[in-house]
Design an enzyme around this catalytic site. Structure first.
Site, PDB file in Angstrom:
ATOM      1  CD  GLU A   8      -3.678  -5.798   4.022  1.00  0.00           C
ATOM      2  OE1 GLU A   8      -4.503  -4.972   4.469  1.00  0.00           O
ATOM      3  OE2 GLU A   8      -2.450  -5.627   4.042  1.00  0.00           O
TER       4      GLU A   8
ATOM      5  CD  GLU B  96      -3.010  -1.021   2.251  1.00  0.00           C
ATOM      6  OE1 GLU B  96      -2.897  -0.160   3.138  1.00  0.00           O
ATOM      7  OE2 GLU B  96      -3.981  -1.795   2.199  1.00  0.00           O
TER       8      GLU B  96
HETATM    9  C1  BGP Z   1      -4.334  -1.957   5.468  1.00  0.00           C
HETATM   10  C2  BGP Z   1      -2.973  -2.341   5.972  1.00  0.00           C
HETATM   11  C3  BGP Z   1      -2.991  -3.350   7.062  1.00  0.00           C
HETATM   12  C4  BGP Z   1      -4.170  -3.266   8.028  1.00  0.00           C
HETATM   13  C5  BGP Z   1      -5.475  -3.000   7.310  1.00  0.00           C
HETATM   14  C6  BGP Z   1      -6.633  -2.689   8.222  1.00  0.00           C
HETATM   15  O1  BGP Z   1      -4.292  -0.632   5.040  1.00  0.00           O
HETATM   16  O2  BGP Z   1      -2.173  -2.838   4.934  1.00  0.00           O
HETATM   17  O3  BGP Z   1      -1.743  -3.331   7.679  1.00  0.00           O
HETATM   18  O4  BGP Z   1      -3.917  -2.468   9.083  1.00  0.00           O
HETATM   19  O5  BGP Z   1      -5.362  -1.970   6.378  1.00  0.00           O
HETATM   20  O6  BGP Z   1      -6.629  -1.340   8.532  1.00  0.00           O
HETATM   21  P1  BGP Z   1      -6.912  -0.767   9.949  1.00  0.00           P
HETATM   22  O7  BGP Z   1      -5.949  -1.467  10.848  1.00  0.00           O
HETATM   23  O8  BGP Z   1      -6.660   0.690   9.847  1.00  0.00           O
HETATM   24  O9  BGP Z   1      -8.328  -1.078  10.241  1.00  0.00           O
END
Ligand code: BGP
Length: 478
Positions: A378, A169
């Site tokens: 993800e 990301e």
């Molecule tokens: C993405 C990241 C992850 C994870 C996920 C969930 O942006 O790659 O590392 O954190 O989001 O986001 P959050 O933890 O802000 O809910």
């Protein structure tokens, strides 16, 4: 008679994902150096209730237990990131053998359980030493250090690792780091953001090129946080705003990965404001070289966005990190678009839109524009969970969320698109960068909270057993 849907491919990578800083803990053990996150979390007010990853969910000491649980769920793949600071405590120089061994053992344990390792090379935890030495992503010196780090991983693990994710990301860590100041190095300067981002593109392209030129077996690509954009309605100026948002938020990164150039519209918009990054002739040659281009697009999909024209000058705004629904603030890019509510969609407690069809749309748009296979690296639901007295967790809302997203992937496969796998976020509960421990994503509950690491015991949730059955039936039994 209705035609049968195309099935999920036989070797589809059903899995889950994590990132080093969010799970490992042991932040000063095993010869590890400090990362920018180890420092950033200590600035008052930056993270939810001051949470940090010093202990996280202690995966560093409990990885065998976690891998055993993955095997029990029948996972075919596990995506995790390597902490640069465990391999090179100072970002460059001497390799730390203890760090190399930790991931070597983890990879061997995964393979012993027939779980395919998917390795993220960089998931935001830049060595602090490189930030101090030359301002990290703002210096071209990082390109050589990043390639050297990536090469060290290819050389040590390339015999067993076949899927590599370069940068996780880039759009998120650049925008949060250099525009919103909500990630390290906490800068608010779009010119610096686009300059650093260009350097990250060069590092990404250089690592991919190195991989392709040196005969390593396997596939490599970045993971991109793609939120497809809808226009709020059919008014042409709102459709134009949606196009602006798509170009500025997404094509700006994905076009560079796949074609080696930035979209004309964004470039022109940047030039008018004097915030365009400098691109040399050598940069262009590197970026346009087909060997620098990814083998797949890694897709992190959480939600879609809906926009309207923005002639009121609405700018960036902080996110809802409290889990109090409805506290999201208006945001946008002046003159380009502003984010608006989509009345067709439900939201999570953190005000993220829930939109499974958006995943099918994301897969289609990537296919039409880039014609690359996609690895969904993800996708998941951040929610409050309740640990019952009998240690069960009844997360039917998560099952519902994931089921609808699996259906959307199936529909995309039925559309004829190539999807390599699906590593949900996340396997165990873990630290959310800005939202603490209360925003949970895992199939496995970890007993800890913001105040205390408690006993860090692991308890499979209902969704764990549901996913096990999905994997066992290769996506048929939902
Ligand atoms: C993405 C990241 C992850 C994870 C996920 C969930 O942006 O790659 O590392 O954190 O989001 O986001 P959050 O933890 O802000 O809910």
């Amino acid at each position: 008679m209705a035609q049968q849907m195309k099935p999920f491919p036989k070797n589809f990578l059903w899995g889950s994902a994590s990132a080093a800083y969010q799970i490992e803990g042991a932040y000063r053990e095993g010869g590890k150096g400090l990362s920018v996150w180890d420092q950033f979390v200590r600035i008052p007010g930056k993270t939810f209730k001051g949470t940090n990853g010093d202990v996280a969910v202690d995966h560093y000491h409990r990885y065998r237990e976690d891998v055993d649980l993955m095997a029990k769920a029948g996972l075919k793949a596990y995506r995790f990131s390597i902490a640069w600071t465990r391999i090179f405590p100072n970002g460059n120089g001497e390799v730390n053998q203890e760090g190399l061994k930790f991931y070597d053992d983890l990879i061997n344990d995964l393979i012993a359980h027939q779980i395919e390792p998917v390795v993220t090379i960089y998931h935001w935890d830049l060595p602090q030493a490189l930030q101090d030495e030359y301002q990290g992503w703002e210096s071209r010196r990082i390109i050589a250090d990043f390639v050297n780090y990536a090469k060290t991983l290819f050389d040590n693990y390339g015999d067993r690792v076949k899927y590599w994710v370069t940068l996780n990301e880039q759009n998120v860590f650049m925008q949060h780091g250099y525009s919103m100041a909500s990630h390290p190095p906490a800068v608010t300067d779009p010119k610096r953001m686009y300059a650093a981002n260009h350097i990250a593109n060069l590092a990404n392209a250089s690592a991919i090129k190195y991989f392709h030129e040196h005969g390593y077996q396997g596939q490599i690509g970045p993971s991109f946080a793609y939120s497809p954009i809808y226009a709020v309605d059919a008014a042409p100026e709102n459709q134009l705003a949606a196009d602006n948002a798509e170009q500025l938020n997404s094509y700006y990164w994905m076009d560079m990965y796949v074609f080696g150039h930035y979209p004309t519209i964004v470039r022109n918009w940047q030039e008018k404001q004097g915030i365009a990054p400098e691109i040399t002739v050598e940069d262009q040659a590197l970026l346009e070289n087909p060997l620098s281009h990814p083998d797949f697009m890694g897709l992190n999909y959480y939600q879609t966005g809906t926009v309207a024209k923005n002639d009121t000058g609405v700018g960036a705004a902080a996110e809802n990190t409290s889990g109090k629904k409805g506290t999201i603030k208006e945001s946008g890019v002046p003159g380009m678009f502003k984010n608006v509510k989509n009345d067709y969609l439900q939201k999570t407690d953190w005000d993220w839109n829930i939109d499974p069809v958006g995943l099918q749309i994301a897969l289609r748009r990537i296919n039409s524009r880039y014609n690359l296979p996609v690895l969904i690296t993800e996708n998941g639901l951040g929610a409050f969970d309740t640990l019952e007295a009998d240690h069960e967790i009844h997360d039917d809302y998560r099952i519902h969320f994931l089921r609808e997203h699996v259906k959307a992937i199936h529909a995309a496969i039925d559309d004829g698109l190539q999807v390599i796998g699906y590593t949900t976020w996340s396997f165990t509960d873990l630290l959310s960068w800005l939202n603490g421990y209360q925003k949970r994503y895992g199939f496995v509950y970890v007993d800890r909270d913001e105040k205390s690491a408690k006993d860090l015991a692991r308890y499979p949730k209902d969704s764990f057993y549901w996913y096990k059955q999905v994997i066992a039936s290769n996506g048929e039994d939902l």
